[in-house]
Design an enzyme around this catalytic site. Structure first.
Site, PDB file in Angstrom:
ATOM      1  N   ASP A  39     -19.019  39.943 -34.394  1.00  0.00           N
ATOM      2  CA  ASP A  39     -18.732  40.634 -32.796  1.00  0.00           C
ATOM      3  C   ASP A  39     -19.770  39.978 -31.950  1.00  0.00           C
ATOM      4  O   ASP A  39     -20.811  39.338 -32.386  1.00  0.00           O
ATOM      5  CB  ASP A  39     -19.060  42.278 -33.031  1.00  0.00           C
ATOM      6  CG  ASP A  39     -18.374  42.803 -31.901  1.00  0.00           C
ATOM      7  OD1 ASP A  39     -17.338  43.430 -31.981  1.00  0.00           O
ATOM      8  OD2 ASP A  39     -18.845  43.045 -30.732  1.00  0.00           O
ATOM      9  N   ASP A  65     -20.467  34.138 -29.879  1.00  0.00           N
ATOM     10  CA  ASP A  65     -19.472  33.992 -29.200  1.00  0.00           C
ATOM     11  C   ASP A  65     -18.412  33.283 -29.934  1.00  0.00           C
ATOM     12  O   ASP A  65     -18.813  32.051 -30.456  1.00  0.00           O
ATOM     13  CB  ASP A  65     -19.724  33.324 -27.967  1.00  0.00           C
ATOM     14  CG  ASP A  65     -18.696  33.248 -26.917  1.00  0.00           C
ATOM     15  OD1 ASP A  65     -17.233  33.263 -27.473  1.00  0.00           O
ATOM     16  OD2 ASP A  65     -18.783  33.062 -25.835  1.00  0.00           O
ATOM     17  N   ASN A  92      -8.900  39.624 -34.540  1.00  0.00           N
ATOM     18  CA  ASN A  92      -8.722  40.443 -33.630  1.00  0.00           C
ATOM     19  C   ASN A  92      -9.426  40.616 -32.272  1.00  0.00           C
ATOM     20  O   ASN A  92      -8.983  41.227 -31.390  1.00  0.00           O
ATOM     21  CB  ASN A  92      -9.243  41.830 -34.546  1.00  0.00           C
ATOM     22  CG  ASN A  92      -9.031  43.182 -33.524  1.00  0.00           C
ATOM     23  OD1 ASN A  92      -8.220  43.758 -33.211  1.00  0.00           O
ATOM     24  ND2 ASN A  92     -10.394  43.299 -33.037  1.00  0.00           N
ATOM     25  N   TYR A 158      -3.755  36.691 -19.535  1.00  0.00           N
ATOM     26  CA  TYR A 158      -3.629  37.255 -20.877  1.00  0.00           C
ATOM     27  C   TYR A 158      -2.269  37.280 -21.234  1.00  0.00           C
ATOM     28  O   TYR A 158      -2.119  36.780 -22.678  1.00  0.00           O
ATOM     29  CB  TYR A 158      -3.969  38.905 -20.588  1.00  0.00           C
ATOM     30  CG  TYR A 158      -3.943  39.878 -21.799  1.00  0.00           C
ATOM     31  CD1 TYR A 158      -5.316  40.021 -22.643  1.00  0.00           C
ATOM     32  CD2 TYR A 158      -2.834  40.477 -22.294  1.00  0.00           C
ATOM     33  CE1 TYR A 158      -5.161  40.617 -23.582  1.00  0.00           C
ATOM     34  CE2 TYR A 158      -2.951  41.375 -23.391  1.00  0.00           C
ATOM     35  CZ  TYR A 158      -4.228  41.397 -23.973  1.00  0.00           C
ATOM     36  OH  TYR A 158      -4.267  42.110 -25.269  1.00  0.00           O
ATOM     37  N   LYS A 162      -1.549  35.639 -25.059  1.00  0.00           N
ATOM     38  CA  LYS A 162      -0.958  36.424 -26.217  1.00  0.00           C
ATOM     39  C   LYS A 162       0.283  35.894 -26.589  1.00  0.00           C
ATOM     40  O   LYS A 162       0.746  35.925 -27.891  1.00  0.00           O
ATOM     41  CB  LYS A 162      -0.861  37.983 -26.065  1.00  0.00           C
ATOM     42  CG  LYS A 162      -2.185  38.422 -25.790  1.00  0.00           C
ATOM     43  CD  LYS A 162      -3.001  38.354 -27.069  1.00  0.00           C
ATOM     44  CE  LYS A 162      -4.433  39.330 -26.940  1.00  0.00           C
ATOM     45  NZ  LYS A 162      -4.932  39.233 -28.469  1.00  0.00           N
TER      46      LYS A 162
END
Length: 254
Positions: A39, A65, A92, A158, A162
């Site tokens: 994370d 990162d 994720n 986005y 995706k």
């Protein structure tokens, strides 16, 4: 799935400090996996690790990162050295855009969203594959999105990122299925998480997209999305490969 079906398997979960990633890390640990929590936020990552170890599980954190190659290398190296191998990779971690239409997307927004949402999963997949191929097995699960399936669920950056994840998922599945590595993705619909959307509601993107959002239905919990990820990584899904599974309460069916 049994309660120990991931016993002693090495699992990497990115974005595991909160939301879907955190719920996924906890569910893997509850099934016996040894989990690397990756994370950007140190406090959140360490809290997830603390919660896993408090429950008797094994976890370690890597903070950084994931769009940077050096951080990716550290994640994979740490997992292999700590757990003795890498059995499952869950890509994720991701960020939202500002719902901007193509004519309004800045270079900065475009490059950051693509870098985090698409390039980082590619870098991690590329780094993890040699270890999975050497073992003759492995499972990769990517978090795609409802925006992987349609053009009305997010802004241009986005949505493009995706759709790219869906393509990366299918390509990887085809290329490595003969070597025992499966690659799938979930496509979440509305989900209760802390992901941030900073949109100018007077801009074209939000104005257009707003008319489509009434079909979202009841939002999912992070735990519901995590359950789908864990299933796709499990032996129960041994013949599922190259799937982008909508976990969206039927939004994509409307």
């Amino acid at each position: 799935m049994s309660t120990n079906d991931f016993q002693d398997r090495g699992v990497v979960v990115t974005g595991a400090g909160s939301g879907i990633g955190r719920a996924t890390a906890l569910q893997f640990a509850a099934r016996g996996a040894r989990v690397l929590v990756a994370d950007l936020d140190r406090a959140r990552a360490e809290q997830t690790v603390a919660d896993i170890t408090a429950g008797g599980g094994t976890a370690v954190a890597v903070v950084g990162d994931l769009s940077e190659q050096a951080v990716v290398d550290e994640v994979v190296r740490t997992a292999v050295e700590t757990f003795g191998g890498l059995d499952v990779l869950v890509n994720n971690a991701g960020i939202m855009d500002s719902m901007s239409a193509a004519a309004d997307v800045t270079d900065t927004e475009w490059e950051r969203v693509i870098r985090v949402n698409l390039t980082a999963p590619f870098l991690l997949t590329r780094a993890a594959l040699p270890h999975m191929l050497a073992a003759g097995k492995g499972a990769i699960v990517n978090t795609a999105s409802e925006a992987s399936l349609r053009g009305s669920a997010a802004g241009a950056a986005y949505t493009a990122s995706k759709h790219g994840i869906a393509g990366l998922t299918k390509s990887t599945a085809v290329m490595y299925r003969a070597q025992g590595v499966r690659t799938n993705a979930i496509a979440p619909g509305g989900t209760v998480t802390n992901i941030q959307v900073n949109a100018d509601r007077d801009a074209l993107g939000p104005a257009v997209l707003g008319s489509y959002m009434g079909n979202v239905g009841k939002p999912a919990s992070a735990e519901e999305q995590a359950a789908a990820i864990v299933f796709l990584a499990s032996d129960a899904a041994s013949n599922i490969n190259g799937v982008v599974l909508a976990v969206d309460n039927g939004w994509s069916a409307v």
